[in-house]
Design an enzyme around this catalytic site. Structure first.
Site, PDB file in Angstrom:
ATOM      1  N   CYS A 337       1.026  -1.213   0.253  1.00 53.32           N
ATOM      2  CA  CYS A 337      -0.047  -0.185   0.080  1.00 53.32           C
ATOM      3  C   CYS A 337       0.773   1.033  -0.141  1.00 53.32           C
ATOM      4  O   CYS A 337       1.882   1.238  -0.706  1.00 53.32           O
ATOM      5  CB  CYS A 337      -0.909  -0.196   1.155  1.00 53.32           C
ATOM      6  N   TRP A 341       1.758  -1.540   6.169  1.00 50.70           N
ATOM      7  CA  TRP A 341       1.786  -1.696   7.495  1.00 50.70           C
ATOM      8  C   TRP A 341       0.197  -1.719   7.849  1.00 50.70           C
ATOM      9  O   TRP A 341      -0.291  -1.991   9.008  1.00 50.70           O
ATOM     10  CB  TRP A 341       2.387  -1.245   8.626  1.00 50.70           C
TER      11      TRP A 341
END
Length: 629
Positions: A337, A341
């Site tokens: 992403c 995380w």
């Protein structure tokens, strides 16, 4: 205790948020909890609220009945107190503002919590999960994947764990060069290895590519991951963000992989929104479900406009795409992403859950959370608002993961060993700060805090009550026929998780829980079996054996020989013949009643081939008792 100015307030009213019911009692403020004890009931029911569960405290305008104080908790409890004196209300309000978010980790509840365990038990709780053994179970290290010590001292990436698996062909210069080209230094590493197809699920953060930048070491790193899987000539790169967001990051010098620079990759966006959108969506959901007297139309309209279930669907959609790419096409997948995380953890963990039945067990889910969330640096401290930090960093990312797991348990109830209360209990303690597992943002921080030396592990606590979290309809054999789950992600397949968001709302119209009913029946059955064994033991002492043996050759039951008498071998009296139960096929009549009264009809006799052998009759002298064995 220095933050507490008023530890006790009497004549406080607790209002139910969905009804006009008010309960009087006494409010206590301790160093760790807010406690309300009812005074108008014989049982004196207690309501305990951990300070760390409190998200928002509201002090409303003074009314004729007192000063209202509304508390919103992170476990979705909402309590509404009316305190008689405005000064007392202000003291409680001011104290809770200071107690709910401490300034340092040492002030968290985990460092003072003492469950009265020995040192050996405390250490054993932390040793329950061994990630080295988990990777061995997956089949790594192997010919194509190796354990690297490049991050042994957290020098390459301080938010990654020490032990990382990379392709054998990836040298240390390639790893270090790739880390410099990735946001926060989070270079591609192994998350899950699908041994059957030799395909890997890897994770990282976005590249610092901007509009035209490239990195040869990073390109070699992805090529090494692709070549480690001989069953596929390409690999997928899955960007979990919406494409518009990734394009915006390009302007800031970040972005996504250029397929022209990376050989043999197939790039795909899956469109999961960022943490700010998710935070706003949950807030809208809580506003809808907390509103009184909504019509059915307004309720469903509000639920839809919150977008919460739509986001849950987007996360599960991405996990399904990942699982199909690995299990059906046999291709390796790299997931990222922005920083790797949040959404990356959601997709990697849910994808592994779909592919691997082990993660559908109680121990397996603990391992999955330790591996993909705790060790790989999901920022629990920031996302769950553990300390007095930036409120814009708070987001229900892990809550969404648990809800996705619950949605899967609803579609495949036989596939999961754990029930929804196990998921709710994990959610409860992620926010309670009672155990050390979820404190901090990464493994390096946890080691610096010495959590394994100063706190207790949640997993031992949950395993001690494991029987309460077992799914009664779980079938271990289901995974043999359905090793990979293929859930439906059509909109009508998603449900509102009532027991998560309304678990504390007792005044709502009660809805019978099938799970609780089954668990209650199983508990009742265990009690009956225990009573039956006790009665059987008493009869055996008197020479009566009720167990039915089975002939190994004929498989027919062998009935025990009837004793001459149960009372000191006395001869049977002449009245016994009159007291026998008449048994004809399946028609049995108990003394003192007709066949019709016992629910049997003489005309509904079973065929001769289905008639049961006449049971042995056991009688007690003087009419004490009589039973059929």
């Amino acid at each position: 205790m220095e933050h507490i100015t008023t530890p006790k307030v009497e004549q406080v009213k607790l209002l139910d948020r969905f009804s006009s019911r008010a309960t009087a009692g006494t409010l206590y403020l301790t160093a760790t909890h807010l406690l309300f004890i009812e005074s108008n009931t014989a049982a004196s029911e207690e309501t305990w609220i951990l300070h760390h569960h409190i998200a928002v405290v509201e002090k409303l305008s003074l009314t004729t009945s007192g000063c209202p104080l509304v508390i919103h908790c992170r476990n979705f409890r909402v309590v509404h107190f009316v305190i008689p004196r405005e000064r007392d209300c202000h003291d409680i309000y001011s104290s809770l503002l200071l107690l709910r978010r401490p300034a340092s980790y040492d002030d968290l509840y985990a460092f003072s919590y003492n469950p009265k365990q020995s040192e050996q038990q405390r250490v054993g709780g932390w040793q329950l999960i061994d990630l080295a053994s988990e990777y061995e179970r997956m089949g790594v290290p192997c010919d194509h994947w190796q354990l690297t010590d490049v991050n042994r001292n957290y020098k390459v990436c301080d938010t990654y764990p020490r032990d990382l698996f990379v392709p054998v062909s990836a040298s240390k210069p390639i790893i270090v060069g790739s880390s410099k080209f990735r946001s926060k230094g989070r270079f591609p590493v192994l998350s899950y290895f699908y041994q059957e197809k030799k395909a890997a699920v890897c994770r990282c953060s976005q590249p610092l590519s901007g509009f035209s930048a490239r990195c040869l070491e990073d390109e070699h790193m992805l090529q090494a991951i692709s070549k480690a899987n001989h069953n596929s000539r390409f690999m997928y790169v899955m960007d979990t963000r919406p494409k518009l967001n990734a394009l915006a990051n390009r302007a800031a010098g970040k972005g996504y992989e250029n397929e022209d620079n990376y050989s043999n990759i197939r790039f795909q966006f899956v469109g999961i929104e960022n943490i700010h959108v998710m935070r706003a969506s949950l807030q809208k959901l809580l506003e809808v479900i907390g509103t009184k007297s909504l019509s059915m139309t307004d309720y469903f309209s509000g639920l839809e406009s919150s977008g919460w279930l739509r986001h849950i669907k987007a996360v599960l959609d991405a996990a399904v795409i990942l699982a199909k790419a690995v299990t059906v096409e046999g291709a390796s997948v790299l997931v990222h992403c922005s920083d790797g995380w949040d959404r990356t953890a959601q997709v990697c963990s849910l994808g592994a859950l779909l592919m691997d039945p082990f993660y559908r067990t109680i121990k397996g889910l603990m391992v999955l959370i330790e591996k993909d969330w705790i060790s790989f640096g999901h920022k629990f401290a920031d996302r769950c608002d553990q300390l007095d930090g930036d409120p814009k960093e708070v987001s229900p990312v892990f809550t969404q993961f648990l809800e996705c797991v619950w949605q899967l348990t609803e579609q495949f109830p036989q596939a999961f060993q754990y029930n929804e209360w196990f998921l709710i209990q994990i959610h409860e303690h992620v926010h309670s700060c009672q155990f050390g597992n979820f404190l901090g943002n990464c493994q390096r921080e946890r080691e610096e805090l010495r959590l394994k030396d100063k706190t207790y592990s949640l997993w031992q606590f949950l395993l001690n009550d494991q029987e309460n979290y077992v799914n009664p309809v779980y079938q271990p054999g289901f995974s043999e026929t359905h090793p990979v789950l293929e859930p439906s992600t059509l909109p009508f397949s998603f449900k509102f998780w009532r027991n998560m968001y309304h678990q504390f709302d007792r005044s709502m119209h009660p809805r019978q829980s099938v799970l609780k009913q089954v668990l209650s029946l199983k508990a009742s059955n265990r009690d009956l079996e225990k009573a039956a064994r006790a009665l059987e033991a008493k009869l055996q002492k008197q020479g009566v054996f009720l167990s039915i043996a089975v002939d190994s050759k004929s498989k027919d039951p062998v009935h025990p020989v009837r004793p001459k008498s149960l009372i000191l071998s006395a001869p049977l009296n002449c009245k016994e013949d009159e007291q026998k139960l008449s048994v004809c096929g399946s028609v049995r009549t108990v003394e003192g009643s007709s066949s019709a009264e016992n629910g049997y009809n003489e005309e509904e006799e079973e065929p001769a081939s289905f008639t049961k052998p006449e049971p042995t009759l056991v009688s007690l002298e003087r009419g004490v008792a009589r039973m059929t064995c």
